[in-house]
Design a protein around this motif. Structure first.
Motif, PDB file in Angstrom:
ATOM      1  N   PRO A   8       0.809  -1.219   0.000  1.00  0.00           N
ATOM      2  CA  PRO A   8       0.000   0.000   0.000  1.00  0.00           C
ATOM      3  C   PRO A   8       0.846   1.274   0.000  1.00  0.00           C
ATOM      4  N   THR A   9       2.175   1.136  -0.158  1.00  0.00           N
ATOM      5  CA  THR A   9       3.060   2.302  -0.063  1.00  0.00           C
ATOM      6  C   THR A   9       3.231   3.012  -1.407  1.00  0.00           C
ATOM      7  N   SER A  10       2.536   2.542  -2.433  1.00  0.00           N
ATOM      8  CA  SER A  10       2.741   3.136  -3.751  1.00  0.00           C
ATOM      9  C   SER A  10       1.572   2.791  -4.663  1.00  0.00           C
ATOM     10  N   GLY A  11       1.427   3.541  -5.735  1.00  0.00           N
ATOM     11  CA  GLY A  11       0.581   3.202  -6.878  1.00  0.00           C
ATOM     12  C   GLY A  11      -0.838   2.756  -6.560  1.00  0.00           C
ATOM     13  N   ILE A  12      -1.217   1.617  -7.136  1.00  0.00           N
ATOM     14  CA  ILE A  12      -2.594   1.115  -7.049  1.00  0.00           C
ATOM     15  C   ILE A  12      -2.965   0.786  -5.591  1.00  0.00           C
ATOM     16  N   GLY A  13      -2.016   0.202  -4.860  1.00  0.00           N
ATOM     17  CA  GLY A  13      -2.289  -0.167  -3.467  1.00  0.00           C
ATOM     18  C   GLY A  13      -2.615   1.058  -2.620  1.00  0.00           C
ATOM     19  N   ALA A  31       3.761  -3.941   4.580  1.00  0.00           N
ATOM     20  CA  ALA A  31       4.755  -3.296   3.720  1.00  0.00           C
ATOM     21  C   ALA A  31       6.166  -3.687   4.167  1.00  0.00           C
ATOM     22  N   ARG A  32       7.100  -3.584   3.214  1.00  0.00           N
ATOM     23  CA  ARG A  32       8.474  -3.995   3.568  1.00  0.00           C
ATOM     24  C   ARG A  32       9.291  -2.843   4.144  1.00  0.00           C
ATOM     25  N   ASN A  33       8.882  -1.615   3.829  1.00  0.00           N
ATOM     26  CA  ASN A  33       9.688  -0.456   4.208  1.00  0.00           C
ATOM     27  C   ASN A  33       8.949   0.337   5.297  1.00  0.00           C
ATOM     28  N   ARG A  35       9.756   2.999   7.041  1.00  0.00           N
ATOM     29  CA  ARG A  35       9.748   4.460   6.921  1.00  0.00           C
ATOM     30  C   ARG A  35       8.651   4.919   5.949  1.00  0.00           C
ATOM     31  N   LYS A  36       8.588   4.256   4.792  1.00  0.00           N
ATOM     32  CA  LYS A  36       7.573   4.616   3.796  1.00  0.00           C
ATOM     33  C   LYS A  36       6.159   4.377   4.335  1.00  0.00           C
ATOM     34  N   ALA A  37       5.997   3.245   5.023  1.00  0.00           N
ATOM     35  CA  ALA A  37       4.669   2.915   5.554  1.00  0.00           C
ATOM     36  C   ALA A  37       4.256   3.949   6.600  1.00  0.00           C
ATOM     37  N   ILE A  57       6.665  -6.809   6.245  1.00  0.00           N
ATOM     38  CA  ILE A  57       6.657  -8.042   5.452  1.00  0.00           C
ATOM     39  C   ILE A  57       7.456  -7.846   4.173  1.00  0.00           C
ATOM     40  N   ASP A  58       8.359  -8.762   3.911  1.00  0.00           N
ATOM     41  CA  ASP A  58       9.004  -8.814   2.596  1.00  0.00           C
ATOM     42  C   ASP A  58       8.477 -10.079   1.932  1.00  0.00           C
ATOM     43  N   LEU A  59       7.657  -9.881   0.907  1.00  0.00           N
ATOM     44  CA  LEU A  59       6.978 -11.031   0.289  1.00  0.00           C
ATOM     45  C   LEU A  59       7.933 -11.942  -0.474  1.00  0.00           C
ATOM     46  N   SER A  60       9.175 -11.487  -0.671  1.00  0.00           N
ATOM     47  CA  SER A  60      10.135 -12.336  -1.373  1.00  0.00           C
ATOM     48  C   SER A  60      10.943 -13.195  -0.393  1.00  0.00           C
ATOM     49  N   ASN A  84      -4.079  -8.933  -1.975  1.00  0.00           N
ATOM     50  CA  ASN A  84      -2.708  -9.306  -2.335  1.00  0.00           C
ATOM     51  C   ASN A  84      -2.307  -8.448  -3.529  1.00  0.00           C
ATOM     52  N   ASN A  85      -1.828  -7.236  -3.212  1.00  0.00           N
ATOM     53  CA  ASN A  85      -1.608  -6.212  -4.244  1.00  0.00           C
ATOM     54  C   ASN A  85      -0.137  -6.068  -4.650  1.00  0.00           C
ATOM     55  N   ALA A  86       0.797  -6.300  -3.722  1.00  0.00           N
ATOM     56  CA  ALA A  86       2.219  -6.012  -4.002  1.00  0.00           C
ATOM     57  C   ALA A  86       2.709  -6.846  -5.181  1.00  0.00           C
ATOM     58  N   ALA A 160       8.733 -14.196 -16.989  1.00  0.00           N
ATOM     59  CA  ALA A 160       8.697 -14.507 -15.545  1.00  0.00           C
ATOM     60  C   ALA A 160       7.539 -13.760 -14.877  1.00  0.00           C
ATOM     61  N   TYR A 161       7.341 -12.495 -15.280  1.00  0.00           N
ATOM     62  CA  TYR A 161       6.228 -11.701 -14.727  1.00  0.00           C
ATOM     63  C   TYR A 161       4.882 -12.292 -15.168  1.00  0.00           C
ATOM     64  N   ALA A 162       4.770 -12.615 -16.470  1.00  0.00           N
ATOM     65  CA  ALA A 162       3.516 -13.174 -17.006  1.00  0.00           C
ATOM     66  C   ALA A 162       3.173 -14.477 -16.287  1.00  0.00           C
ATOM     67  N   VAL A 193      -3.803  -0.512 -17.554  1.00  0.00           N
ATOM     68  CA  VAL A 193      -2.388  -0.145 -17.758  1.00  0.00           C
ATOM     69  C   VAL A 193      -2.218   1.186 -17.034  1.00  0.00           C
ATOM     70  N   VAL A 194      -1.525   1.133 -15.911  1.00  0.00           N
ATOM     71  CA  VAL A 194      -1.619   2.193 -14.915  1.00  0.00           C
ATOM     72  C   VAL A 194      -0.265   2.866 -14.714  1.00  0.00           C
ATOM     73  N   LYS A 195      -0.280   4.192 -14.665  1.00  0.00           N
ATOM     74  CA  LYS A 195       0.959   4.942 -14.468  1.00  0.00           C
ATOM     75  C   LYS A 195       1.320   4.947 -12.977  1.00  0.00           C
ATOM     76  N   THR A 196       2.238   4.051 -12.631  1.00  0.00           N
ATOM     77  CA  THR A 196       2.701   3.955 -11.236  1.00  0.00           C
ATOM     78  C   THR A 196       4.221   3.782 -11.311  1.00  0.00           C
ATOM     79  N   ARG A 197       4.819   3.303 -10.224  1.00  0.00           N
ATOM     80  CA  ARG A 197       6.263   3.012 -10.282  1.00  0.00           C
ATOM     81  C   ARG A 197       6.529   1.690 -10.987  1.00  0.00           C
ATOM     82  N   PHE A 198       5.433   0.956 -11.282  1.00  0.00           N
ATOM     83  CA  PHE A 198       5.553  -0.333 -11.959  1.00  0.00           C
ATOM     84  C   PHE A 198       6.315  -0.153 -13.280  1.00  0.00           C
TER      85      PHE A 198
HETATM   86  N1  LIG Z   1       0.777  -0.622 -13.152  1.00  0.00           N
HETATM   87  C1  LIG Z   1       0.199  -1.431 -14.033  1.00  0.00           C
HETATM   88  O1  LIG Z   1      -0.053  -1.064 -15.204  1.00  0.00           O
HETATM   89  C2  LIG Z   1      -0.199  -2.822 -13.643  1.00  0.00           C
HETATM   90  C3  LIG Z   1      -0.826  -3.628 -14.628  1.00  0.00           C
HETATM   91  C4  LIG Z   1      -1.216  -4.914 -14.278  1.00  0.00           C
HETATM   92  C5  LIG Z   1      -1.012  -5.385 -12.993  1.00  0.00           C
HETATM   93  N2  LIG Z   1      -0.395  -4.592 -12.065  1.00  0.00           N
HETATM   94  C6  LIG Z   1      -0.194  -5.145 -10.706  1.00  0.00           C
HETATM   95  O2  LIG Z   1      -0.684  -4.248  -9.751  1.00  0.00           O
HETATM   96  C7  LIG Z   1       0.029  -4.417  -8.509  1.00  0.00           C
HETATM   97  C8  LIG Z   1       0.438  -3.056  -7.945  1.00  0.00           C
HETATM   98  O3  LIG Z   1       1.359  -2.485  -8.850  1.00  0.00           O
HETATM   99  P1  LIG Z   1       1.590  -0.915  -9.012  1.00  0.00           P
HETATM  100  O4  LIG Z   1       1.396  -0.619 -10.441  1.00  0.00           O
HETATM  101  O5  LIG Z   1       0.834  -0.143  -7.991  1.00  0.00           O
HETATM  102  O6  LIG Z   1       3.175  -0.866  -8.745  1.00  0.00           O
HETATM  103  P2  LIG Z   1       4.096  -0.012  -7.733  1.00  0.00           P
HETATM  104  O7  LIG Z   1       3.713   1.417  -7.741  1.00  0.00           O
HETATM  105  O8  LIG Z   1       5.487  -0.387  -8.108  1.00  0.00           O
HETATM  106  O9  LIG Z   1       3.742  -0.638  -6.289  1.00  0.00           O
HETATM  107  C9  LIG Z   1       4.159  -1.923  -5.934  1.00  0.00           C
HETATM  108  C10 LIG Z   1       3.989  -2.117  -4.446  1.00  0.00           C
HETATM  109  O10 LIG Z   1       4.429  -3.461  -4.126  1.00  0.00           O
HETATM  110  C11 LIG Z   1       5.358  -3.389  -3.041  1.00  0.00           C
HETATM  111  N3  LIG Z   1       6.318  -4.508  -3.110  1.00  0.00           N
HETATM  112  C12 LIG Z   1       7.061  -4.889  -4.181  1.00  0.00           C
HETATM  113  N4  LIG Z   1       7.834  -5.939  -3.847  1.00  0.00           N
HETATM  114  C13 LIG Z   1       7.566  -6.231  -2.544  1.00  0.00           C
HETATM  115  C14 LIG Z   1       8.064  -7.191  -1.630  1.00  0.00           C
HETATM  116  N5  LIG Z   1       9.019  -8.073  -1.975  1.00  0.00           N
HETATM  117  N6  LIG Z   1       7.563  -7.213  -0.377  1.00  0.00           N
HETATM  118  C15 LIG Z   1       6.622  -6.308   0.005  1.00  0.00           C
HETATM  119  N7  LIG Z   1       6.121  -5.361  -0.813  1.00  0.00           N
HETATM  120  C16 LIG Z   1       6.591  -5.313  -2.076  1.00  0.00           C
HETATM  121  C17 LIG Z   1       6.034  -2.037  -3.217  1.00  0.00           C
HETATM  122  O11 LIG Z   1       6.666  -1.663  -1.995  1.00  0.00           O
HETATM  123  P3  LIG Z   1       7.788  -0.464  -1.942  1.00  0.00           P
HETATM  124  O12 LIG Z   1       7.018   0.824  -1.896  1.00  0.00           O
HETATM  125  O13 LIG Z   1       8.540  -0.773  -0.691  1.00  0.00           O
HETATM  126  O14 LIG Z   1       8.620  -0.603  -3.192  1.00  0.00           O
HETATM  127  C18 LIG Z   1       4.837  -1.172  -3.598  1.00  0.00           C
HETATM  128  O15 LIG Z   1       4.104  -0.808  -2.427  1.00  0.00           O
HETATM  129  C19 LIG Z   1       1.190  -5.367  -8.807  1.00  0.00           C
HETATM  130  O16 LIG Z   1       0.861  -6.660  -8.363  1.00  0.00           O
HETATM  131  C20 LIG Z   1       1.277  -5.341 -10.336  1.00  0.00           C
HETATM  132  O17 LIG Z   1       1.779  -6.572 -10.861  1.00  0.00           O
HETATM  133  C21 LIG Z   1       0.014  -3.328 -12.357  1.00  0.00           C
END
Ligand SMILES: NC(=O)c1ccc[n+]([C@@H]2O[C@H](COP(=O)([O-])OP(=O)(O)OC[C@H]3O[C@@H](n4cnc5c(N)ncnc54)[C@H](OP(=O)(O)O)[C@@H]3O)[C@@H](O)[C@H]2O)c1
Length: 282
Positions: A8-13, A31-33, A35-37, A57-60, A84-86, A160-162, A193-198
């Motif tokens: 929940p520290t970024s983007g869609i979450g 969240a894993r970080n 400070r950010k949380a 939590i570090d999901l990896s 389950n968003n991360a 790998a992502y797919a 298709v979302v403008k985030t840090r993804f």
């Molecule tokens: N953006 C798109 O167009 C798009 C399209 C299809 C699906 N999605 C899916 O939507 C979800 C959210 O993505 P987003 O676009 O919002 O991306 P994002 O802005 O990069 O956010 C990803 C979030 O996941 C957290 N995260 C990543 N690895 C982690 C780990 N090992 N342990 C704990 N937390 C972790 C990040 O934490 P930190 O802040 O600490 O980095 C961040 O809060 C993802 O599952 C992505 O696959 C996104």
């Protein structure tokens, strides 16, 4: 009502959390970080902040997921919605502390373990829901169970992502196979298709295409719409276990709908967890 959300520290979450915050009495910020949380929690009005609780939590890292689960089980009596968003896409092949390929570990296996651990809390809710953030990228999956967890036969960041996003759909449906008759609802979704840090950590042709697509991307607030819909609305039981897009059921690939494939993924996930959690600390 209690909500738990990963990433929940970024983007869609973050946008999903902002929209849902008023509907829940307790919110677990997974969240894993720290400070950010903490900064993110402080950005909410002071009247809202006490509802939110950070859980590291570090999901990896399976042991980190295990510790987070134990902390939640010790301090929470019921869980109503788990999102389950991360997740992410990673340019170079990275091997986690558990010896797994990072895309598989962070997008799928960490969430698999977290969800399994929290099932007893979810089943105490009247209307428990698990929501997995998947992607239309699952249509490019080339799943090979021999290669899935470690990618020994070569690495492509997009494949790998797919594959991992396919796992998110298979896992949602398996949860309904196993716990649907006990009242559990589970869904997977594509957010758009979302403008985030993804994509920032991606490279090569994917990064190039992603940059080209940038002007057409939707905002994170719009990308959160299907997560918010599934978390907050009553969904017809006939759609339990389905894949959603634009807040509507959508048909994923035949592999994503295969019971044989999802049973195989469940067995593999269980076996990996058994083996890796019982291995000595590194
Ligand atoms: N953006 C798109 O167009 C798009 C399209 C299809 C699906 N999605 C899916 O939507 C979800 C959210 O993505 P987003 O676009 O919002 O991306 P994002 O802005 O990069 O956010 C990803 C979030 O996941 C957290 N995260 C990543 N690895 C982690 C780990 N090992 N342990 C704990 N937390 C972790 C990040 O934490 P930190 O802040 O600490 O980095 C961040 O809060 C993802 O599952 C992505 O696959 C996104």
């Amino acid at each position: 009502m209690t909500l738990a959300i990963t990433g929940p520290t970024s983007g869609i979450g973050e946008e999903t959390l902002k929209a849902l915050v008023k509907s829940f009495d307790e919110i677990l910020i997974l969240a894993r970080n720290e400070r950010k949380a903490t900064e993110m929690i402080k950005s909410f009005p002071t009247s809202i902040q006490p509802k939110m609780r950070f859980v590291q939590i570090d999901l990896s890292d399976l042991k980190s997921v295990q510790r987070a689960s134990e902390a939640i089980l010790a301090s929470t009596s019921q869980l109503d919605v788990l999102i389950n968003n991360a997740g992410g896409i990673f340019q170079k092949k990275e091997i986690t502390v558990d010896g797994l390929e990072l895309s598989f570990a962070a997008n799928h296996l960490g969430h698999f373990l977290l969800t399994e651990n929290l099932i007893p809390l979810l089943l105490k809710s009247k209307n428990p829901k698990v929501i997995n953030l998947s992607s239309e990228a699952h249509r490019a999956a080339k799943i090979d169970f021999e290669n899935l967890a470690q990618c020994q036969n070569g690495y492509s960041s997009f494949t790998a992502y797919a594959n991992a996003k396919l796992c998110n759909i298979l896992f949602a449906k398996s949860l309904v196979d196993k716990y649907g008759d006990k009242g559990l609802h589970a869904y997977a979704l594509h957010p758009g298709v979302v403008k985030t840090r993804f994509g920032n950590e991606a490279g090569g042709i994917f990064k190039f295409m992603w940059k080209l697509a940038e002007p057409f991307m939707i905002t994170a607030a719009k990308g959160a719409a299907t997560s918010i819909y599934l978390a907050s609305q009553d969904i017809s039981p006939k759609f339990n276990g389905y894949y959603f897009k634009n807040s509507k059921p959508n048909t994923p690939t035949s592999t994503a709908r295969s019971k044989e494939v999802r049973d195989k993924l469940w067995d593999l996930s269980e076996q990996l967890i058994q083996k890796l959690l019982n291995s000595p600390a590194k």
